[in-house]
Design an enzyme around this catalytic site. Sequence first.
Site, PDB file in Angstrom:
ATOM      1  N   CYS A  74      33.588  44.564  38.612  1.00  0.00           N
ATOM      2  CA  CYS A  74      34.686  44.612  39.604  1.00  0.00           C
ATOM      3  C   CYS A  74      34.268  45.725  40.520  1.00  0.00           C
ATOM      4  CB  CYS A  74      36.179  44.676  39.130  1.00  0.00           C
ATOM      5  SG  CYS A  74      37.347  44.702  40.383  1.00  0.00           S
ATOM      6  N   ASN A 101      45.056  43.030  42.084  1.00  0.00           N
ATOM      7  CA  ASN A 101      44.922  43.872  43.016  1.00  0.00           C
ATOM      8  C   ASN A 101      43.680  43.398  44.070  1.00  0.00           C
ATOM      9  OD1 ASN A 101      42.821  44.505  41.297  1.00  0.00           O
ATOM     10  ND2 ASN A 101      43.434  46.878  41.293  1.00  0.00           N
ATOM     11  N   HIS A 118      33.341  49.739  39.822  1.00  0.00           N
ATOM     12  CA  HIS A 118      34.141  50.516  38.910  1.00  0.00           C
ATOM     13  C   HIS A 118      34.576  50.187  37.928  1.00  0.00           C
ATOM     14  CE1 HIS A 118      36.912  48.873  42.155  1.00  0.00           C
ATOM     15  NE2 HIS A 118      37.373  48.194  40.925  1.00  0.00           N
ATOM     16  N   HIS A 174      39.032  54.837  42.136  1.00  0.00           N
ATOM     17  CA  HIS A 174      38.680  53.804  42.862  1.00  0.00           C
ATOM     18  C   HIS A 174      39.951  53.003  43.591  1.00  0.00           C
ATOM     19  CE1 HIS A 174      41.342  51.960  40.045  1.00  0.00           C
ATOM     20  NE2 HIS A 174      41.103  50.846  40.227  1.00  0.00           N
TER      21      HIS A 174
END
Length: 366
Positions: free
Chosen positions: A72, A126, A226, A277
Amino acid sequence: MPHPKATVTVFAGPSSWIESDAVAQCHQVAALDGMLHVAGMPDLHPGKGAPIGAAMSSTVLYPFLVGSDIGCGIAVFPIRLKRAVPEKLAAKFPDLDVPLDPAGGLVEDEIPGGHTEGLGTVGRGNHFVELAKVGTVFDDGHAARLGLAAGDLVLVVHSGSRGFGERILRAHTEVHGAGPAADPAAYLAAHDDAVRWGSLNRRLLAARVADALGAQRAEPVVDQCHNLVEVRDGGYLHRKGAAPGDGRDVLVAGTRGTPSYLVAAHAGAAANHSVAHGAGRKMSRADALRRGKVKHTVEELRRTPVGSYVVCGDRQLLFEEAPTAYKRIEQVIGDLVDHDLATRVLTTVPLVTYKTAAGKERRVST
């Protein structure tokens, strides 16, 4: 010979919102065999079994410290459009919940691990794809080297390896639970495929949106993962919601109603060479849903304070991802700067944020 007890450092100011549960998780991780140092970022918050917003170095490889969404990350792509009217552009976004057909022509590269499931999709939680405008430029020279200036448009893509990383973690946990990797080399081989897959997926998402908006496709000027483990100094540096900060450019995501910050990261060993991040959650999803239904309407969340439009047919997700569920991005960036982990380069201000297509809802009463 046993290592001395691992150290824990949280890079946040006294006024920053850091939950005690998140700090407790950092100390729990520090107590694992082989751990050397845990660095908590200013966006630190509790996760499932391990903190999010942390970089954790160890002589032992622990897959659960990376989690299921291996690879991700956030990428930034320049895009040129004649006019940027949020409502009109929002209607042109493609359905990024529908996977690409690898034979359809958009996928030119080899697909890492041969994993075609979910290809070209953004995912939930998210994750997002956002059309944004470059706002404040703090370092003109650095921005120019990236080919960016105030007023330019960019696509910001936050997504990962979809079900691929989850499959890799599940294969480990079904046998070893939260224990270390029995065969680090085998785990790393699969992990590296998932990291490459995540990067490819961000490029495919940007290409899908550029095509739909009638713009030229472009290569990213920033693309940092991240959620990963890095072999470094003879050990393993696990990052869970923490971006590589050793001389990299990183887009630190705000919320869907606030700017994001592109920073030049220069974090050293004390921070495990990492930076934040994103803004980091300050409410659980359940709390955000419960409080949001009292404070906000669906329309308020679809039109943000900065004038942007959120494409999200899932009403529950709208409340879970409300800007108020997150920490203040300015505080997070201020902590990075104050601790000499990063320097501000520019902000990006949302115009259209895609979360999930219309008609994909889990309805909630408001």
